[in-house]
Design an enzyme around this catalytic site. Structure first.
Site, PDB file in Angstrom:
ATOM      1  N   ASN A   1      -2.950  -5.307 -11.568  1.00 32.56           N
ATOM      2  CA  ASN A   1      -2.767  -6.354 -10.565  1.00 32.56           C
ATOM      3  C   ASN A   1      -4.141  -6.943 -10.241  1.00 32.56           C
ATOM      4  OD1 ASN A   1      -2.116  -7.970  -8.422  1.00 32.56           O
ATOM      5  ND2 ASN A   1      -1.639  -6.307  -6.998  1.00 32.56           N
TER       6      ASN A   1
ATOM      7  N   LYS B   1      -4.730  -9.518  -8.512  1.00 32.03           N
ATOM      8  CA  LYS B   1      -4.731 -10.185  -7.203  1.00 32.03           C
ATOM      9  C   LYS B   1      -5.344 -11.596  -7.340  1.00 32.03           C
ATOM     10  CE  LYS B   1      -4.984  -5.651  -5.178  1.00 32.03           C
ATOM     11  NZ  LYS B   1      -5.069  -4.887  -3.958  1.00 32.03           N
TER      12      LYS B   1
ATOM     13  N   GLU C   1       0.533  -6.470   0.376  1.00 39.01           N
ATOM     14  CA  GLU C   1      -0.234  -7.635   0.843  1.00 39.01           C
ATOM     15  C   GLU C   1       0.704  -8.822   1.101  1.00 39.01           C
ATOM     16  OE1 GLU C   1      -3.156  -7.615  -2.313  1.00 39.01           O
ATOM     17  OE2 GLU C   1      -3.907  -5.727  -1.527  1.00 39.01           O
TER      18      GLU C   1
ATOM     19  N   GLU D   1       3.496   2.596  -3.535  1.00 43.50           N
ATOM     20  CA  GLU D   1       2.122   2.220  -3.209  1.00 43.50           C
ATOM     21  C   GLU D   1       1.886   2.443  -1.717  1.00 43.50           C
ATOM     22  OE1 GLU D   1       0.042  -0.400  -6.141  1.00 43.50           O
ATOM     23  OE2 GLU D   1       1.050  -1.780  -4.794  1.00 43.50           O
TER      24      GLU D   1
ATOM     25  N   SER E   1      -5.715   2.914  -5.352  1.00 43.48           N
ATOM     26  CA  SER E   1      -7.041   3.465  -5.663  1.00 43.48           C
ATOM     27  C   SER E   1      -7.046   4.347  -6.914  1.00 43.48           C
ATOM     28  CB  SER E   1      -7.602   4.236  -4.459  1.00 43.48           C
ATOM     29  OG  SER E   1      -7.819   3.360  -3.382  1.00 43.48           O
TER      30      SER E   1
HETATM   31  C1  PEP Z   1      -2.622  -2.735  -5.659  1.00 43.44           C
HETATM   32  O1  PEP Z   1      -3.038  -3.659  -4.969  1.00 43.44           O
HETATM   33  O2  PEP Z   1      -1.480  -2.774  -6.118  1.00 43.44           O
HETATM   34  C2  PEP Z   1      -3.509  -1.603  -5.927  1.00 43.44           C
HETATM   35  C3  PEP Z   1      -2.989  -0.542  -6.453  1.00 43.44           C
HETATM   36  O3  PEP Z   1      -4.840  -1.785  -5.627  1.00 43.44           O
HETATM   37  P1  PEP Z   1      -6.049  -0.735  -5.821  1.00 43.44           P
HETATM   38  O4  PEP Z   1      -5.878  -0.070  -7.149  1.00 43.44           O
HETATM   39  O5  PEP Z   1      -7.277  -1.559  -5.727  1.00 43.44           O
HETATM   40  O6  PEP Z   1      -5.930   0.264  -4.690  1.00 43.44           O
END
Ligand code: PEP
Length: 251
Positions: free
Chosen positions: A8, A10, A95, A165, A211
């Protein structure tokens, strides 16, 4: 079951040239990977330029609208995505829920249309820090799953992917313990089983996101029983992202 690694991006990167660079480097890095479906979800405007996705490198979108066409300024139809060679659509990302006020009803409408159009929704769910502290994780997840899948038939649900998530783990560097992710995985399978039967529960891919990096990725597969991961920040660092893929591929 097939393994998934979903990137992702973003609202990154900020130029098409950089998007192409990251995409092509990732494509090269996964050339010999056969046992994992790698899905790149760039900003909408990059999709048309990254269409050379091949083999097990697929394209996904980060969102879409819940109508096929019409007067919806600024929105993107799943039909447009399909026409661009997109196979997957992230829906219900925290988000989107938090910043853009998407609630379970809106996400449900999107999931239904995306499934109807034979695209594959990556349906994100997860509790925030406050809900976790109040020990409401399971209550929150159950509500998100059942409302998000209201009116979705057993036949259509076969293209669904669920991504757990936890909001507190996204972009925070505080990844979820694999034992906690395992408990959630079992809980989600139970809910899917109650709604759609055991077979669907066994075949619905459940992913972890929050993360993830090359150091912490393996326990999500080996201990938590997840079949994939959703990677945000680390997916923009090509070296690190390829390392994640290779680590999972060799395990
Ligand atoms: C996400 O936004 O779906 C995500 C998993 O972000 P990150 O890996 O940066 O925590």
């Amino acid at each position: 079951m097939k393994k998934f690694i979903i990137a992702n991006w973003k609202m990154n990167p900020q130029t098409l040239a950089e998007a192409k660079r990251i995409f092509n480097a990732t494509k090269l890095g996964v050339k010999n990977i056969r046992n994992i479906e790698v899905v790149i979800c760039p900003p909408f405007v990059c999709l048309d330029n990254l269409q050379q996705a091949t083999g097990n490198l697929k394209l996904g979108a980060q969102n879409c609208f819940f109508e096929e066409k019409g007067a919806f300024t600024g929105e993107i139809s799943p039909l447009i995505l399909k026409d661009l060679g997109v196979e997957y659509v992230i829906l219900g990302h925290s988000e989107r829920r938090r910043i853009f006020n998407e609630d379970d009803e809106i996400i449900n409408k999107k999931i239904k249309l995306v499934l109807k159009e034979k695209l594959k929704p990556i349906f994100c769910i997860g509790e925030n820090q406050k809900q976790k502290n109040q020990e409401k994780t399971f209550e929150v997840l159950k509500k998100q799953v059942l409302k998000g899948l209201t009116g979705v038939s057993r036949k259509l649900v076969k293209n669904l992917i669920i991504a757990y998530e936890p909001v507190w783990a996204i972009g925070s560097g505080k990844s979820c313990q694999s034992s906690y992710a395992q408990t959630v995985n079992i809980f989600l399978k139970k809910i899917i089983s109650q709604k759609y039967g055991r077979k669907t529960a066994q075949t619905t891919p459940i992913l972890y996101g929050g993360s993830v990096n090359s150091e912490n990725v393996l326990p999500y597969f080996q201990e938590a029983g997840m079949v994939g991961v959703l990677v945000g920040g680390a997916s923009l660092n090509t070296k690190e992202f390829i390392k994640i893929i290779k680590t999972v591929s060799k395990a």
